[in-house]
Design a protein around this motif. Structure first.
Motif, mmCIF file in Angstrom:
data_model
loop_
_atom_site.group_PDB
_atom_site.id
_atom_site.type_symbol
_atom_site.label_atom_id
_atom_site.label_comp_id
_atom_site.label_asym_id
_atom_site.label_seq_id
_atom_site.Cartn_x
_atom_site.Cartn_y
_atom_site.Cartn_z
ATOM 1 N N ASP A 169 38.948 42.505 56.126
ATOM 2 C CA ASP A 169 39.138 43.385 57.282
ATOM 3 C C ASP A 169 38.312 44.664 57.179
ATOM 4 N N SER A 170 38.083 45.130 55.948
ATOM 5 C CA SER A 170 37.322 46.371 55.790
ATOM 6 C C SER A 170 35.830 46.100 55.685
ATOM 7 N N GLY A 171 35.480 44.894 55.278
ATOM 8 C CA GLY A 171 34.078 44.579 55.041
ATOM 9 C C GLY A 171 33.578 45.084 53.693
ATOM 10 N N LEU A 172 34.492 45.580 52.854
ATOM 11 C CA LEU A 172 34.070 46.076 51.533
ATOM 12 C C LEU A 172 33.682 44.897 50.637
ATOM 13 N N GLN A 173 32.539 45.053 49.952
ATOM 14 C CA GLN A 173 32.143 44.007 49.008
ATOM 15 C C GLN A 173 33.144 43.976 47.866
ATOM 16 N N PRO A 174 33.588 42.789 47.448
ATOM 17 C CA PRO A 174 34.569 42.689 46.351
ATOM 18 C C PRO A 174 34.099 43.401 45.081
ATOM 19 N N GLN A 175 32.796 43.418 44.853
ATOM 20 C CA GLN A 175 32.238 44.059 43.653
ATOM 21 C C GLN A 175 32.521 45.561 43.621
ATOM 22 N N ARG A 176 32.853 46.134 44.779
ATOM 23 C CA ARG A 176 33.126 47.581 44.830
ATOM 24 C C ARG A 176 34.611 47.899 44.694
ATOM 25 N N LEU A 177 35.435 46.868 44.541
ATOM 26 C CA LEU A 177 36.873 47.088 44.351
ATOM 27 C C LEU A 177 37.250 46.863 42.893
ATOM 28 N N GLU A 178 37.973 47.842 42.335
ATOM 29 C CA GLU A 178 38.524 47.684 40.991
ATOM 30 C C GLU A 178 40.035 47.696 41.108
ATOM 31 N N ILE A 179 40.665 46.777 40.392
ATOM 32 C CA ILE A 179 42.118 46.735 40.371
ATOM 33 C C ILE A 179 42.570 47.245 39.011
ATOM 34 N N GLU A 180 43.455 48.258 39.029
ATOM 35 C CA GLU A 180 43.965 48.807 37.763
ATOM 36 C C GLU A 180 45.385 48.303 37.526
ATOM 37 N N ILE A 181 45.592 47.730 36.369
ATOM 38 C CA ILE A 181 46.951 47.313 36.014
ATOM 39 C C ILE A 181 47.292 47.818 34.617
ATOM 40 N N THR A 182 48.574 47.967 34.364
ATOM 41 C CA THR A 182 49.001 48.405 33.037
ATOM 42 C C THR A 182 49.469 47.186 32.247
ATOM 43 N N GLU A 183 49.623 47.412 30.960
ATOM 44 C CA GLU A 183 49.992 46.296 30.086
ATOM 45 C C GLU A 183 51.312 45.648 30.461
ATOM 46 N N SER A 184 52.203 46.411 31.095
ATOM 47 C CA SER A 184 53.505 45.848 31.433
ATOM 48 C C SER A 184 53.370 44.597 32.312
ATOM 49 N N VAL A 185 52.270 44.535 33.089
ATOM 50 C CA VAL A 185 52.035 43.340 33.913
ATOM 51 C C VAL A 185 51.886 42.102 33.039
ATOM 52 N N LEU A 186 51.284 42.329 31.872
ATOM 53 C CA LEU A 186 50.908 41.184 31.035
ATOM 54 C C LEU A 186 52.082 40.657 30.220
ATOM 55 N N LEU A 187 53.099 41.504 30.081
ATOM 56 C CA LEU A 187 54.254 41.108 29.273
ATOM 57 C C LEU A 187 54.983 39.916 29.876
ATOM 58 N N GLU A 188 55.096 39.935 31.216
ATOM 59 C CA GLU A 188 55.816 38.862 31.877
ATOM 60 C C GLU A 188 54.816 37.869 32.457
ATOM 61 N N ARG A 189 55.246 36.669 32.616
ATOM 62 C CA ARG A 189 54.497 35.666 33.351
ATOM 63 C C ARG A 189 53.029 35.663 32.950
ATOM 64 N N GLY A 190 52.791 35.714 31.636
ATOM 65 C CA GLY A 190 51.421 35.802 31.141
ATOM 66 C C GLY A 190 50.499 34.738 31.729
ATOM 67 N N GLY A 191 50.959 33.512 31.747
ATOM 68 C CA GLY A 191 50.118 32.405 32.212
ATOM 69 C C GLY A 191 49.738 32.533 33.671
ATOM 70 N N GLU A 192 50.733 32.799 34.496
ATOM 71 C CA GLU A 192 50.471 32.930 35.932
ATOM 72 C C GLU A 192 49.548 34.108 36.217
ATOM 73 N N ASN A 193 49.811 35.222 35.528
ATOM 74 C CA ASN A 193 48.981 36.396 35.758
ATOM 75 C C ASN A 193 47.545 36.161 35.303
ATOM 76 N N HIS A 194 47.395 35.417 34.246
ATOM 77 C CA HIS A 194 46.054 35.107 33.773
ATOM 78 C C HIS A 194 45.279 34.343 34.844
ATOM 79 N N ALA A 195 45.934 33.341 35.426
ATOM 80 C CA ALA A 195 45.297 32.538 36.472
ATOM 81 C C ALA A 195 44.953 33.414 37.675
ATOM 82 N N PHE A 196 45.884 34.313 38.018
ATOM 83 C CA PHE A 196 45.672 35.215 39.140
ATOM 84 C C PHE A 196 44.454 36.116 38.887
ATOM 85 N N MET A 197 44.376 36.635 37.665
ATOM 86 C CA MET A 197 43.257 37.527 37.338
ATOM 87 C C MET A 197 41.932 36.778 37.367
#
Ligand code: C2E
Ligand code: MG
Ligand code: MG
Ligand code: MG
Length: 280
Positions: free
Chosen positions: A135-163
């Motif tokens: 919708d914005s037309g922003l190139q994906p290369q210009r977007l950074e997603i910041e996550i903290t380690e707490s994301v990785l503690l749970e559902r490691g496998g699913e989150n890995h696939a998502f990333m």
């Protein structure tokens, strides 16, 4: 006597509890309204290339423009938003706003958006990110997603696939607040991060504590070996900046380079004029 004193104690405790609960409920109601009435604002803080000092992008940081309490910082409502699930619409708002704003910036500038672990539990998140980009037309290369380690503690496998899916899109992934959580080094190899953001608590000690330098330089070495870059957060003084440059960090962010500000306050360079050779 002691019995009645005990009862009084209970009463006071109950009252304090219910007052707190009431304040929380009010805040929750207010936050719900704030999202509906667009009282949330996204402010932007620059990050720079450490060596050249050139601006490389901005981190999107949410603020709440409360009708009576003024501007409320995220530390005072993010956890409430997480507990109530309001983080999902809030997070989507920030993501969409940030992509839309960044699409209008000079093309060398990226935008970084913080995602909450709660958002990761939503199956829709991938579609939400794709839609914000489309919708914005922003190139994906210009977007950074910041996550903290707490994301990785749970559902490691699913989150890995998502990333991995995000990486395939071209979106960059940053591990935020590195060094404050569990900081298992195995996360660094197990998940496809592009960037490590060293928490500001390490930077704060840098000029007083030689040990902080040792930690930062090991993180830099580690990141290089893993083909990741390193950002130092919370850089406030020139002395800290010089030290960090010498230690080899790639990016720096902090009050020294600019505070988070509303988009209207940020100055962008004029788009580069075509050079003579281009014109010829
Ligand atoms: P963060 O992602 O680690 O963001 C950096 C925080 O450090 C920001 O605080 C920023 O204003 C502050 N900061 C930057 N430079 C300096 C400095 O030189 N010195 C000091 N002392 N502080 C500095 P802010 O904006 O209050 O945000 C706090 C946290 O709230 C963020 O930490 C992030 O975890 C969370 N947050 C903010 N916006 C969002 C959002 O849209 N979604 C989610 N899920 N979380 C958000
Ligand atoms: Mg962040
Ligand atoms: Mg951080
Ligand atoms: Mg944080």
């Amino acid at each position: 006597r002691s019995k009645s004193a005990g009862r009084n104690c209970f009463t006071i405790y109950d009252e304090a509890m219910s007052a707190e609960l009431e304040a929380r409920n009010t805040l929750e109601g207010d936050l719900r309204d704030a999202i509906a009435r667009c009282q949330l604002e996204v402010h932007y803080q620059p990050f720079v290339d450490a060596l050249s000092g050139a601006r490389r992008g901005f981190e999107a940081l949410v603020r709440w423009r409360h009708p009576t309490r003024g501007l409320i910082p995220p530390d005072q409502f993010i956890s409430l938003a997480e507990e109530t699930g309001l983080i999902v619409p809030l997070g989507e708002f920030v993501l969409r706003r940030a992509c839309a704003d960044a699409a209008g910036w000079p093309s060398g500038l990226a935008v970084a958006v913080n995602l909450s672990p709660i958002q990761f539990k939503e199956a829709r998140l991938f579609e939400v990110i794709c839609a914000a980009l489309a919708d914005s037309g922003l190139q994906p290369q210009r977007l950074e997603i910041e996550i903290t380690e707490s994301v990785l503690l749970e559902r490691g496998g699913e989150n890995h696939a998502f990333m991995q899916r995000l990486k395939q899109l071209g979106v960059e992934l940053a591990l935020d607040d590195f060094g404050t959580g569990y900081s298992s080094l195995s996360y660094l190899t197990a998940f496809p991060f592009d960037k490590i953001k060293i928490d500001k608590s390490f930077i704060r000690n840098l000029t007083q504590q030689p040990r902080s330098s040792a930690i930062i330089s090991s993180i830099v070495t580690l990141a290089r070996g893993l083909d990741m870059s390193v950002t130092a957060e919370g850089v406030e003084t020139r002395e800290e900046y010089e030290r960090l440059k010498a230690l080899g960090v790639n990016f720096a962010q902090g009050y020294l380079f600019g505070r988070p500000q509303p988009i209207e306050r940020i100055l962008f360079d004029a788009p580069a004029k075509p050079s003579r050779r281009d014109a010829a």
